[in-house]
Design an enzyme around this catalytic site. Sequence first.
Site, PDB file in Angstrom:
ATOM      1  CB  ALA A  70      -0.896  -0.019   1.233  1.00 24.90           C
ATOM      2  CB  SER A  71       1.460   3.826  -2.566  1.00 20.80           C
ATOM      3  OG  SER A  71       1.713   2.915  -3.608  1.00 20.80           O
TER       4      SER A  71
END
Length: 399
Positions: A70-71
Site C-alpha cells: 500500500a503506497s
Amino acid sequence: MNSTPTVDDLRNALVDQIVAKKPLPPRVERALRTVHREVHLPGLDPAVAYSNRAITIKENPEGPLALSCASVPSTVAMMLGQLDAQSGDRILEIGAGTGYNAALLSEIVGEDGEVTTIDIDADVTQHARDALNKAGYQHVRVMERDGLEGAPEYGPYTRMIGTVGFWDIPATLRAQLIDGGRLVLPLRWRGQTRSVVLNRQGEALYCHDMELCGFVPIVGQDGEHTLDLADSTVRLHHDQDQDVDPARLNDALTQSAAETWSDVRVGGEESFDGIWLRATAFEDTVCRLEATRAAVENGLRRPVIIGRSPALVAGGSLAYLISKRDDGDPERPSLLGAAHLGPDGADLAKRLVAHITAWGADRTATPNLAIYPAGTPDSALPAGHVIEKTDSRVVLSFA
C-alpha cells in the site's frame, strides 16, 4: 480528559497533513476523506493504517523489494492530483494493491464512471476484491491480468494510472488510451523514477508534470540491469543500452578515488535529485550507484546518499556525486562534487560537476519529456536527447 481518536479523526488528520503541504483537487480531497483505508489493511492498528507511510502486503522471498504494498498516502494523493480524473471517466489502474486506490478512483469518477484495476498476482487481486466488496465498491472491476497487456475489452480509457514502476510504456497500453487521454505512472530511466503525467496526442505522449517517487517495479520488464561489484559491496544499476565493463570497473574500485568539486552548496533538508534528472537530458552514461557500509569501510569514498546516488559510467570508469561539510554558508553547509575512478573518470567528473553547476543556477527546472513509439524516425522527433527503450523513444530537452 483526552479521548481516543476515532477512525474518522485519524483519516481526517492524515488528509489535513497532506493538504497542508500541497493543496489537492476538491474531488481528490473529498475521496481521501471518504474512503476507509483501514478496511483495505485488515488487522492493522488504525493509527498505523492512517500514518503517512507504505505498508507491505506481500513480501518478495527472492529480493529486498516487496511484491506488493500500500503506497504512501501522500504519494497516492499526489498521483491522483496528477491524474485529474473527472466524473464519468473510464479508468484503468495497473497494479491493484490493496484496492484502496481503486476505491478512491471510484469515488472520484462517480456513478457515471468506470474503474478497472488489474494485477498479475492472484493473491493481490483477491485481497483487493475482498476489501472493495467489504467497503461497498462491488462495482469496481478487479482482474487477474498482466499489467503490460492492460484490459482492452473494457477500453478505450480516458484515464490510466500505474501504481507499479514502469521501465518502458508498452504499445499495447498506449493503444488502449483515447487520443487526448491522460496516463500517469512511475517511469524509470537512468536509475531514477518520476511520476509522469503523459497526455496522448496521436501516437506520442507528452509530459506535463513529473514528481520524484519510488515504486515496486512491474513484473515482466527487464530493461534495467544490476552489476554486483567489489565483492558485492557495490551495485551498479544501469539500462540495457549502456556501456559498462564489469571487470574494469572492479579494477577501478580497488583504487583510491580522486575528487573534483563544484561551487554549489545545499542545505540539510534540500533535495538535489534535480542534478540526476538534469544529467539524464544530456548523458547516456547516467546510472545509479548503490554502495554498502562495508564498501565505505573498505575505502570507497562515500556517495552523497549511500544507497542511491547518481553516477556517470563509461566502460571501466565512473564518477559519482559526493558532498563535504563546508562552513562558508551556514544555511547551505554542504558542498557538492564528484569522486572519480578509472582512466576516463576525470572527464566524467568534469561533466558531472557541470551538471551540478547548471542545476545550482536553476534548482527547480525540469526537462521537457516526450515519448514516441519505437521505430519513429529521427526526423519526426523534436530536438533533444534520445533514450532508446524497447517500445519507446524517450526525448528529453531543456527549453
